[in-house]
Write an enzyme that holds these catalytic residues in place. Structure first.
Site, PDB file in Angstrom:
ATOM      1  N   ARG A 187      43.810  34.722  39.885  1.00 21.63           N
ATOM      2  CA  ARG A 187      42.660  35.194  40.671  1.00 21.63           C
ATOM      3  C   ARG A 187      41.812  36.199  39.875  1.00 21.63           C
ATOM      4  NH1 ARG A 187      43.199  32.182  44.875  1.00 21.63           N
ATOM      5  NH2 ARG A 187      45.212  31.916  45.889  1.00 21.63           N
TER       6      ARG A 187
ATOM      7  N   SER B 290      52.544  40.689  56.347  1.00 23.55           N
ATOM      8  CA  SER B 290      52.784  39.747  55.256  1.00 23.55           C
ATOM      9  C   SER B 290      53.234  38.402  55.815  1.00 23.55           C
ATOM     10  CB  SER B 290      53.858  40.305  54.312  1.00 23.55           C
ATOM     11  OG  SER B 290      54.410  39.252  53.538  1.00 23.55           O
TER      12      SER B 290
ATOM     13  N   ARG C  69      58.261  41.346  40.814  1.00 20.01           N
ATOM     14  CA  ARG C  69      57.667  41.567  42.139  1.00 20.01           C
ATOM     15  C   ARG C  69      58.738  41.915  43.181  1.00 20.01           C
ATOM     16  NH1 ARG C  69      53.435  36.942  43.328  1.00 20.01           N
ATOM     17  NH2 ARG C  69      52.963  38.348  45.062  1.00 20.01           N
TER      18      ARG C  69
ATOM     19  N   ASP D 182      43.722  37.981  49.183  1.00 27.09           N
ATOM     20  CA  ASP D 182      43.629  37.293  47.887  1.00 27.09           C
ATOM     21  C   ASP D 182      42.192  37.231  47.367  1.00 27.09           C
ATOM     22  OD1 ASP D 182      46.347  36.896  47.932  1.00 27.09           O
ATOM     23  OD2 ASP D 182      46.222  34.873  48.741  1.00 27.09           O
TER      24      ASP D 182
ATOM     25  N   ARG E 267      53.713  25.116  52.688  1.00 27.05           N
ATOM     26  CA  ARG E 267      54.380  24.926  53.982  1.00 27.05           C
ATOM     27  C   ARG E 267      54.612  23.443  54.272  1.00 27.05           C
ATOM     28  NH1 ARG E 267      52.327  29.671  53.317  1.00 27.05           N
ATOM     29  NH2 ARG E 267      52.922  31.470  54.612  1.00 27.05           N
TER      30      ARG E 267
ATOM     31  N   LYS F 226      46.547  26.501  49.192  1.00 30.09           N
ATOM     32  CA  LYS F 226      47.844  26.756  48.552  1.00 30.09           C
ATOM     33  C   LYS F 226      48.911  27.098  49.602  1.00 30.09           C
ATOM     34  CE  LYS F 226      48.308  30.309  45.477  1.00 30.09           C
ATOM     35  NZ  LYS F 226      49.460  31.157  45.876  1.00 30.09           N
ATOM     36  N   SER F 227      48.575  27.957  50.537  1.00 29.90           N
ATOM     37  CA  SER F 227      49.572  28.349  51.555  1.00 29.90           C
ATOM     38  C   SER F 227      49.998  27.142  52.381  1.00 29.90           C
ATOM     39  CB  SER F 227      48.981  29.395  52.502  1.00 29.90           C
ATOM     40  OG  SER F 227      48.764  30.587  51.821  1.00 29.90           O
TER      41      SER F 227
ATOM     42  N   LYS G 269      50.824  41.995  43.542  1.00 34.15           N
ATOM     43  CA  LYS G 269      50.526  40.559  43.498  1.00 34.15           C
ATOM     44  C   LYS G 269      50.913  40.049  42.100  1.00 34.15           C
ATOM     45  CE  LYS G 269      49.028  40.143  47.696  1.00 34.15           C
ATOM     46  NZ  LYS G 269      49.799  39.367  48.660  1.00 34.15           N
TER      47      LYS G 269
HETATM   48  C1  S3P Z   1      50.716  33.956  51.158  1.00 32.19           C
HETATM   49  C2  S3P Z   1      50.656  35.192  51.732  1.00 32.19           C
HETATM   50  C3  S3P Z   1      50.003  36.340  51.100  1.00 32.19           C
HETATM   51  C4  S3P Z   1      49.074  35.915  49.969  1.00 32.19           C
HETATM   52  C5  S3P Z   1      49.733  34.906  49.074  1.00 32.19           C
HETATM   53  C6  S3P Z   1      50.085  33.666  49.868  1.00 32.19           C
HETATM   54  C7  S3P Z   1      51.419  32.867  51.874  1.00 32.19           C
HETATM   55  O1  S3P Z   1      50.996  37.195  50.577  1.00 32.19           O
HETATM   56  O2  S3P Z   1      48.685  37.035  49.214  1.00 32.19           O
HETATM   57  O3  S3P Z   1      48.854  34.531  48.036  1.00 32.19           O
HETATM   58  O4  S3P Z   1      51.219  31.690  51.543  1.00 32.19           O
HETATM   59  O5  S3P Z   1      52.173  33.185  52.801  1.00 32.19           O
HETATM   60  P1  S3P Z   1      51.711  38.323  51.475  1.00 32.19           P
HETATM   61  O6  S3P Z   1      52.476  37.644  52.534  1.00 32.19           O
HETATM   62  O7  S3P Z   1      52.602  39.049  50.524  1.00 32.19           O
HETATM   63  O8  S3P Z   1      50.604  39.167  51.990  1.00 32.19           O
END
Ligand code: S3P
Length: 443
Positions: free
Chosen positions: A398, A177, A132, A325, A36, A31-32, A352
């Site tokens: 999750r 983060s 959030r 996560d 990107r 996902k991350s 979260k």
């Molecule tokens: C993420 C960073 C994390 C993670 C989120 C995805 C990202 O959050 O918990 O699910 O893709 O950069 P934080 O940056 O708030 O820790």
């Protein structure tokens, strides 16, 4: 037996799994990294080709925002997509940008928008996202000169942004983060001066890796990233590996269900994400990495997991950002382990998609687990038998998937309400659960 009853917001019924979790499985794209690839493809000049993209709701939110900002992104109905980027010059959108449930979309895009001089943007998300905290990005962006307005002094969406010529400085983030780091790096892309970000622990580094691949002038020194803006990003070919956060459900399922043997293929094993493997191995899990390779700048491996008897552990400190996560599913592993597991330094879990400490403690208690809540984590004494019951997901993907795996080892039936949220990160989770447990009785 696995059964999905009632639509549109489904209930998942899971019955105690008698035979092991077995077979070969591939998990959806990370996902991350998918976010990107969409961000950088949309901002670069020329064409970006992405394969293995996660077709979950969160990347769809990112794609929709960038389409409104002028990028051409092919439909997300296949995991192979093409992006024609805007070359850094975004279109002022006609409407409010909607980040849906995605914290990554909202936080990262704020950096992009804040550094587009003279352009106006408004931005919102679903109920969870609107609750959030956004000050973690709006505050440093404002310290660079950004103009951002929103609820609670600009700390909650809906938000409005007037793009400015920003002046970056060295930002020392109080939290590890990747979203904060990536937001500021994206803001820095347009700026002449150097943007420097130091974090207390190293968070996931997918942005740094992909920015370099797209041609950004970036260097990493320990927990500090330096970015010199002005370089023109060029479209690339990105192959997205499988998501270790999605693999985590199968790693734990195959560890705790006796008689299991499961091969999970093509999993991203970037060291800033492999805390889950280290902790499960420390708990006594039987996991081996095979076929280690590098795919477009990200390490990838196949993971073979067999059932094992787990022991409680302490989970705290620098490993937390590397498995943040995965804590909900680790709590399920801890419930099945002998002895005590203490999770601390994880207060971030409270902000979260849901308050994951409170959600997991409440639901595990219903299953009969000996668990107590701490301000920054939880304490679990494992080994008690779990009893099937009715559970809630708090509309958090999750939490939903972690409870489904707990249902495999609970006696009797476990009914989990509101599981549609799973499509945020793992649209075919239910089908894969059925496959590895082979006992489908759906409508
Ligand atoms: C993420 C960073 C994390 C993670 C989120 C995805 C990202 O959050 O918990 O699910 O893709 O950069 P934080 O940056 O708030 O820790």
């Amino acid at each position: 037996m696995i059964e999905v009853v009632s639509a549109p917001n489904s209930v998942l019924r899971v019955t105690s799994q008698q035979s092991g979790v077995r077979g070969k499985i591939q998990v959806p794209g990370d996902k991350s990294i998918s976010h990107r690839a969409l961000f950088l493809g949309a901002l670069a000049q020329g064409t970006t080709k992405v394969s293995g993209l996660l077709l979950g709701e969160d990347p769809r939110s990112t794609a929709a925002c960038f389409r409104a900002l002028g990028a051409q992104i092919s439909p997300l109905n296949s995991d192979q997509i093409t992006i024609e980027g805007v070359g850094g010059d975004l279109q002022e959108p006609l409407d409010i940008l909607d980040a849906g449930n995605s914290g990554t979309t909202m936080r990262l895009i704020l950096g992009v928008l804040a550094s587009q001089p003279g352009k106006f943007f408004s931005l919102t998300g679903d109920r969870s996202l609107r609750s959030r905290p956004m000050a973690r990005v709006t505050k440093p962006l404002r310290s660079f000169g950004a103009q951002i307005w929103g609820r609670e002094s600009g700390s909650k969406a809906p938000l409005a942004v007037l793009g400015m010529n920003l002046t970056p400085s060295h930002y020392f983030s109080p939290i590890a983060s990747a979203q904060v780091k990536s937001c500021l790096l994206l803001a820095g892309l347009n700026l002449e001066a150097e943007t420097i970000i130091t974090e207390p622990e190293r968070s996931r580094d997918h942005s740094e890796r992909m920015l370099k691949a797209f041609g950004a002038d970036l260097r990493v020194e320990g927990n500090t990233v330096h970015l010199r803006g002005g370089a023109k990003l060029q479209g690339q070919t990105v192959v997205v590996p499988g998501d270790i956060s999605s693999a985590a459900y199968w790693l734990v399922a195959a560890s705790i269900v006796p008689g299991s043997e499961l091969l999970i293929e093509n999993v991203g094993v970037n060291p800033t994400r492999t805390g889950i493997l280290e902790v499960l191995l420390a708990m006594g899990a039987d996991i081996t990495q095979q076929n280690y390779r590098e795919v477009t700048g990200e390490p990838v491996a196949d993971l073979l997991v067999r059932s094992a008897s787990l022991q409680g552990v302490e989970i705290k400190g620098a490993v937390i950002p590397r498995l943040i996560d995965e804590i909900p599913i680790l709590a399920v592993a801890a419930a099945c382990a002998d002895g005590k597991t203490v999770i601390s330094d994880a207060a971030e879990l409270r902000v979260k998609e849901s308050d994951r400490i409170s959600a997991m403690v409440t639901e595990l208690l219903k299953l009969g687990v000996d668990v107590s809540e701490r301000a920054d984590g939880m304490e679990i004494v494992g080994g008690r038998p779990l009893h099937g019951c009715e559970l809630q997901t708090y509309e958090d993907h999750r939490v939903a998937m972690s409870l489904a795996i707990a249902g495999l080892v609970a006696q009797g039936d476990t009914e989990i309400a509101e599981v549609d949220c799973i499509k945020i990160s793992y649209p075919d989770f239910m089908a894969r659960l059925l496959e590895v447990t082979s006992g489908w009785h759906g409508d």
